[in-house]
Design a protein around this motif. Structure first.
Motif, PDB file in Angstrom:
ATOM      1  N   LEU A 142       7.260 -11.739  -3.240  1.00 21.79           N
ATOM      2  CA  LEU A 142       6.618 -11.764  -2.668  1.00 21.79           C
ATOM      3  C   LEU A 142       5.014 -11.165  -1.985  1.00 21.79           C
ATOM      4  O   LEU A 142       6.004 -10.607  -0.248  1.00 21.79           O
ATOM      5  CB  LEU A 142       6.383 -12.824  -2.093  1.00 21.79           C
ATOM      6  CG  LEU A 142       7.366 -13.641  -2.968  1.00 21.79           C
ATOM      7  CD1 LEU A 142       8.970 -13.908  -2.349  1.00 21.79           C
ATOM      8  CD2 LEU A 142       6.455 -15.275  -3.266  1.00 21.79           C
ATOM      9  N   HIS A 143       4.117 -10.674  -1.902  1.00 17.92           N
ATOM     10  CA  HIS A 143       3.573  -9.832  -0.946  1.00 17.92           C
ATOM     11  C   HIS A 143       1.833 -10.628  -1.063  1.00 17.92           C
ATOM     12  O   HIS A 143       2.251 -11.335  -1.708  1.00 17.92           O
ATOM     13  CB  HIS A 143       3.057  -8.671  -1.930  1.00 17.92           C
ATOM     14  CG  HIS A 143       2.500  -8.807  -3.775  1.00 17.92           C
ATOM     15  ND1 HIS A 143       1.123  -9.012  -3.408  1.00 17.92           N
ATOM     16  CD2 HIS A 143       2.826  -8.687  -4.199  1.00 17.92           C
ATOM     17  CE1 HIS A 143       0.809  -8.876  -5.223  1.00 17.92           C
ATOM     18  NE2 HIS A 143       2.131  -9.131  -5.935  1.00 17.92           N
ATOM     19  N   GLY A 144       1.251 -10.033  -0.444  1.00 18.95           N
ATOM     20  CA  GLY A 144       0.494 -10.481   0.163  1.00 18.95           C
ATOM     21  C   GLY A 144      -1.168 -10.030  -0.539  1.00 18.95           C
ATOM     22  O   GLY A 144      -1.002  -9.490  -1.252  1.00 18.95           O
ATOM     23  N   GLU A 145      -1.995 -10.236   0.057  1.00 15.24           N
ATOM     24  CA  GLU A 145      -3.774 -10.053  -1.549  1.00 15.24           C
ATOM     25  C   GLU A 145      -3.312  -8.198  -1.394  1.00 15.24           C
ATOM     26  O   GLU A 145      -4.533  -7.803  -2.464  1.00 15.24           O
ATOM     27  CB  GLU A 145      -4.796 -10.987  -0.488  1.00 15.24           C
ATOM     28  CG  GLU A 145      -4.377 -12.410  -0.689  1.00 15.24           C
ATOM     29  CD  GLU A 145      -5.174 -13.353   0.311  1.00 15.24           C
ATOM     30  OE1 GLU A 145      -6.559 -12.589   0.630  1.00 15.24           O
ATOM     31  OE2 GLU A 145      -5.638 -14.120  -0.104  1.00 15.24           O
ATOM     32  N   MET A 146      -3.502  -7.390  -0.685  1.00  8.41           N
ATOM     33  CA  MET A 146      -3.928  -6.746  -0.377  1.00  8.41           C
ATOM     34  C   MET A 146      -2.264  -5.353  -1.234  1.00  8.41           C
ATOM     35  O   MET A 146      -1.684  -5.180  -0.602  1.00  8.41           O
ATOM     36  CB  MET A 146      -4.355  -5.388   0.616  1.00  8.41           C
ATOM     37  CG  MET A 146      -4.585  -4.408   1.418  1.00  8.41           C
ATOM     38  SD  MET A 146      -4.764  -3.063   2.679  1.00  8.41           S
ATOM     39  CE  MET A 146      -6.233  -4.059   3.098  1.00  8.41           C
ATOM     40  N   VAL A 147      -3.456  -5.356  -1.859  1.00  5.96           N
ATOM     41  CA  VAL A 147      -2.338  -4.553  -3.168  1.00  5.96           C
ATOM     42  C   VAL A 147      -2.920  -2.710  -3.264  1.00  5.96           C
ATOM     43  O   VAL A 147      -3.942  -3.187  -4.296  1.00  5.96           O
ATOM     44  CB  VAL A 147      -1.820  -4.939  -3.982  1.00  5.96           C
ATOM     45  CG1 VAL A 147      -0.830  -3.935  -5.191  1.00  5.96           C
ATOM     46  CG2 VAL A 147      -1.246  -6.527  -3.795  1.00  5.96           C
ATOM     47  N   HIS A 148      -2.138  -1.917  -3.784  1.00  9.55           N
ATOM     48  CA  HIS A 148      -2.984  -0.946  -4.120  1.00  9.55           C
ATOM     49  C   HIS A 148      -1.327  -0.634  -5.694  1.00  9.55           C
ATOM     50  O   HIS A 148      -1.016  -0.425  -5.805  1.00  9.55           O
ATOM     51  CB  HIS A 148      -2.486   0.701  -3.351  1.00  9.55           C
ATOM     52  CG  HIS A 148      -3.137   0.741  -1.747  1.00  9.55           C
ATOM     53  ND1 HIS A 148      -2.900   2.014  -1.140  1.00  9.55           N
ATOM     54  CD2 HIS A 148      -3.994  -0.199  -2.160  1.00  9.55           C
ATOM     55  CE1 HIS A 148      -4.085   1.813   0.147  1.00  9.55           C
ATOM     56  NE2 HIS A 148      -4.627   0.504  -0.471  1.00  9.55           N
ATOM     57  N   ILE A 159       1.170  -1.127   0.292  1.00 15.47           N
ATOM     58  CA  ILE A 159      -0.261   0.276  -0.032  1.00 15.47           C
ATOM     59  C   ILE A 159       1.098   1.331  -0.106  1.00 15.47           C
ATOM     60  O   ILE A 159       2.144   1.306  -0.017  1.00 15.47           O
ATOM     61  CB  ILE A 159      -0.417  -0.294   0.892  1.00 15.47           C
ATOM     62  CG1 ILE A 159      -0.581   0.087   2.734  1.00 15.47           C
ATOM     63  CG2 ILE A 159      -1.915  -0.672   0.949  1.00 15.47           C
ATOM     64  CD1 ILE A 159      -1.090   0.357   3.712  1.00 15.47           C
ATOM     65  N   ASN A 160       0.202   2.291  -0.070  1.00 13.04           N
ATOM     66  CA  ASN A 160       1.016   3.830   0.492  1.00 13.04           C
ATOM     67  C   ASN A 160       1.473   4.052   1.804  1.00 13.04           C
ATOM     68  O   ASN A 160       0.878   5.362   1.604  1.00 13.04           O
ATOM     69  CB  ASN A 160       0.387   4.937  -0.369  1.00 13.04           C
ATOM     70  CG  ASN A 160      -0.414   4.472  -2.082  1.00 13.04           C
ATOM     71  OD1 ASN A 160       0.444   4.166  -2.938  1.00 13.04           O
ATOM     72  ND2 ASN A 160      -1.585   4.380  -2.324  1.00 13.04           N
ATOM     73  N   GLY A 161       2.169   2.664   2.165  1.00 11.27           N
ATOM     74  CA  GLY A 161       3.081   3.376   3.019  1.00 11.27           C
ATOM     75  C   GLY A 161       4.980   3.621   2.931  1.00 11.27           C
ATOM     76  O   GLY A 161       5.360   2.933   2.176  1.00 11.27           O
ATOM     77  N   GLY A 162       5.020   3.947   4.684  1.00 15.67           N
ATOM     78  CA  GLY A 162       6.461   3.890   4.808  1.00 15.67           C
ATOM     79  C   GLY A 162       7.358   2.388   4.406  1.00 15.67           C
ATOM     80  O   GLY A 162       8.409   2.186   3.779  1.00 15.67           O
ATOM     81  N   ALA A 163       7.104   1.944   4.738  1.00 15.47           N
ATOM     82  CA  ALA A 163       7.368   0.158   5.298  1.00 15.47           C
ATOM     83  C   ALA A 163       6.976  -0.516   3.536  1.00 15.47           C
ATOM     84  O   ALA A 163       8.361  -1.125   3.057  1.00 15.47           O
ATOM     85  CB  ALA A 163       6.610  -0.436   5.948  1.00 15.47           C
ATOM     86  N   ASP A 164       6.127   0.111   3.150  1.00 14.39           N
ATOM     87  CA  ASP A 164       6.177  -0.299   1.751  1.00 14.39           C
ATOM     88  C   ASP A 164       7.642   0.394   0.943  1.00 14.39           C
ATOM     89  O   ASP A 164       7.635  -0.301  -0.238  1.00 14.39           O
ATOM     90  CB  ASP A 164       4.535  -0.223   0.723  1.00 14.39           C
ATOM     91  CG  ASP A 164       4.181  -0.867   2.311  1.00 14.39           C
ATOM     92  OD1 ASP A 164       2.910  -1.892   2.062  1.00 14.39           O
ATOM     93  OD2 ASP A 164       3.808   0.079   3.351  1.00 14.39           O
ATOM     94  N   GLU A 165       7.117   1.253   1.136  1.00 13.56           N
ATOM     95  CA  GLU A 165       7.806   2.484  -0.134  1.00 13.56           C
ATOM     96  C   GLU A 165       9.535   1.500   0.837  1.00 13.56           C
ATOM     97  O   GLU A 165      10.322   1.776  -0.906  1.00 13.56           O
ATOM     98  CB  GLU A 165       7.638   3.688   0.474  1.00 13.56           C
ATOM     99  CG  GLU A 165       6.393   4.343  -0.111  1.00 13.56           C
ATOM    100  CD  GLU A 165       6.303   6.004  -0.312  1.00 13.56           C
ATOM    101  OE1 GLU A 165       7.333   6.191   0.428  1.00 13.56           O
ATOM    102  OE2 GLU A 165       4.797   5.926  -0.397  1.00 13.56           O
ATOM    103  N   ASN A 166       9.541   1.819   1.334  1.00 12.84           N
ATOM    104  CA  ASN A 166      11.111   1.014   1.772  1.00 12.84           C
ATOM    105  C   ASN A 166      11.181  -0.537   1.258  1.00 12.84           C
ATOM    106  O   ASN A 166      12.779  -0.351   0.591  1.00 12.84           O
ATOM    107  CB  ASN A 166      11.558   0.585   3.130  1.00 12.84           C
ATOM    108  CG  ASN A 166      12.462   0.848   3.770  1.00 12.84           C
ATOM    109  OD1 ASN A 166      12.558  -0.910   3.678  1.00 12.84           O
ATOM    110  ND2 ASN A 166      13.349   1.450   4.496  1.00 12.84           N
ATOM    111  N   THR A 167      10.535  -0.566   1.652  1.00 14.73           N
ATOM    112  CA  THR A 167      10.717  -2.144   0.539  1.00 14.73           C
ATOM    113  C   THR A 167      10.834  -2.098  -0.942  1.00 14.73           C
ATOM    114  O   THR A 167      11.856  -2.724  -1.546  1.00 14.73           O
ATOM    115  CB  THR A 167       9.290  -2.770   0.740  1.00 14.73           C
ATOM    116  OG1 THR A 167       9.474  -3.437   1.775  1.00 14.73           O
ATOM    117  CG2 THR A 167       9.585  -4.863   0.409  1.00 14.73           C
TER     118      THR A 167
END
Length: 413
Positions: A49-55, A24-32
């Protein structure tokens, strides 16, 4: 190939698998995503590899060289059936990928991903600690997460925390040996924020009538989730609105609670003074527009948005959280208020807006803050050095000679 070319040779190429619960549009996600992109751009084979919630907005930032794989059952909420399904799926994937490194991110993916990597025999298992899951939560949740973290620690080759405060919380709770813990700040493009200008349509954004003067602008960039405390902050922002009726609060971001927060603003009679922008791909321009930036979360690591505020030359009012004082200096570039006292935060905001000279001094301090540790390139190099160290330790444990170093980057303890 020379070491300063920026690319790895075939002999040094790694197969790296990153795992995160959601994108999603979050800091951890952008870092990853940045970690994946940096490695892929330097010639490593990278899988995310990612879970089911994706933006879609965050997916658009992923380098085409990074292979994206959805994992059935990998969700944020605890669900025994789904969790077992995700654990088995991750184990199969890791075996098929023959990964050298598995790098997990966020709490849920961190637990399942590390156990799956261990089961699959992955040589080096790295966990990115973006937030501590057992702090500021209920007793049962704290006990469960702390027990799982301690259970996963022995199979973890390295922990990468986004701040010294986060690292210290893990160590004080007995999670992992000190030699396994590293600190790598969550990097970003500093120049993008230092050189930004306000949006061209800023008057429309603030809903100003023709000829109306520019009002004082407050900004909070945060996903609309419970731990960000948008609703609770609106309740105390009413005090600011009474003292400074021309002030405008800009809430940028999206998330599951957005409609609830919008309803709360309407119920409080704050529709004119609170602007909801939704997700924006130009946060640097919103920061350039603001006079003062805010963070009122109850749990964080060391959020990138705070450094982005400072890179944009804007002071910050924030609740006191572990790690923030590494970069926020009360009286220099920020005001830090008690963690559970949002009313004190509102008072501090109003006082700053009423004292423009003091606000200007804090803005100067923000612009002068040394943010070199948050440079995106440095982040990539430090993570790569940790990967190499973890692999060398694995090879040494097997009696295999270590490989020669690719670069000369100090390990960030």
């Amino acid at each position: 190939m020379q070491q300063d070319s920026g690319f790895v040779s075939m002999r040094h190429r790694l197969r790296i698998a990153h795992v995160i619960t959601r994108l999603i549009n979050g800091g951890a996600d952008e870092n990853t995503v940045h970690s994946c992109n940096w490695a892929a751009q330097r010639g490593h084979d990278v899988v995310l590899l990612h879970g089911e919630m994706v933006h879609p907005e965050i997916l658009a930032k992923v380098d085409p060289r990074v292979e994206l794989i959805g994992v059935p059952g990998l969700t944020r909420s605890i669900s025994p059936v789904s969790d077992v399904k995700a654990l088995l799926a991750l184990t199969r994937r890791f075996r098929a990928l023959h990964a050298d490194i598995v790098h997990t991110h966020t709490s849920k993916a961190g637990i399942l991903g590390r156990f799956a990597a261990w089961k699959a025999g992955v040589p080096a298992i790295v966990h990115g600690v973006h937030i501590v899951p057992f702090v500021n939560v209920g007793v049962a949740e704290r006990f469960a997460y702390l027990a799982l973290e301690k259970l996963a620690a022995p199979v973890t080759s390295a922990f990468i925390s986004v701040s010294e405060g986060i690292r210290d919380l893990c160590l004080s709770a007995g999670v992992g040996h000190p030699d396994k813990h590293y600190v790598v700040h969550s990097g970003f493009d500093l120049d993008r924020f230092r050189n930004a200008r306000p949006p061209d349509d800023w008057r429309d954004l603030l809903r100003l009538t023709p000829g109306a003067p520019r009002p004082p602008v407050l900004l909070m960039i945060a996903a609309f989730e419970p731990r960000k405390r948008h609703t609770e902050f609106l309740d105390v922002f009413k005090k600011v609105a009474v003292r400074l009726p021309d002030a405008v609060l800009v809430l940028a971001g999206d998330g599951p609670l957005r409609s609830i927060v919008e309803s709360r603003a309407k119920w409080l009679g704050l529709e004119r003074q609170v602007v909801f922008t939704g997700y924006r791909d130009d946060p640097e321009r919103l920061i350039a527009l603001a006079d003062l930036c805010l963070l009122c979360s109850m749990r964080e690591g060391l959020p990138r948005v705070v450094m982005q505020y400072l890179a944009g030359g804007k002071p910050c009012v924030a609740c006191d959280l572990p790690g923030l004082r590494e970069v926020l200096r009360p009286g220099i570039n920020a005001v830090i208020t008690p963690e559970h006292d949002l009313a004190a935060m509102a008072d501090a905001i109003a006082a700053l807006l009423e004292d423009r000279e003091r606000l200007a001094c804090l803005a100067q301090g923000a612009a002068a803050t040394d943010l070199s540790n948050w440079d995106a390139k440095l982040m990539g190099k430090r993570i790569d050095a940790i990967y190499r160290e973890a692999l060398d330790q694995h090879r040494a444990s097997k009696g295999v000679p270590t490989r020669p170093p690719v670069g000369n980057v100090a390990l960030p303890r």
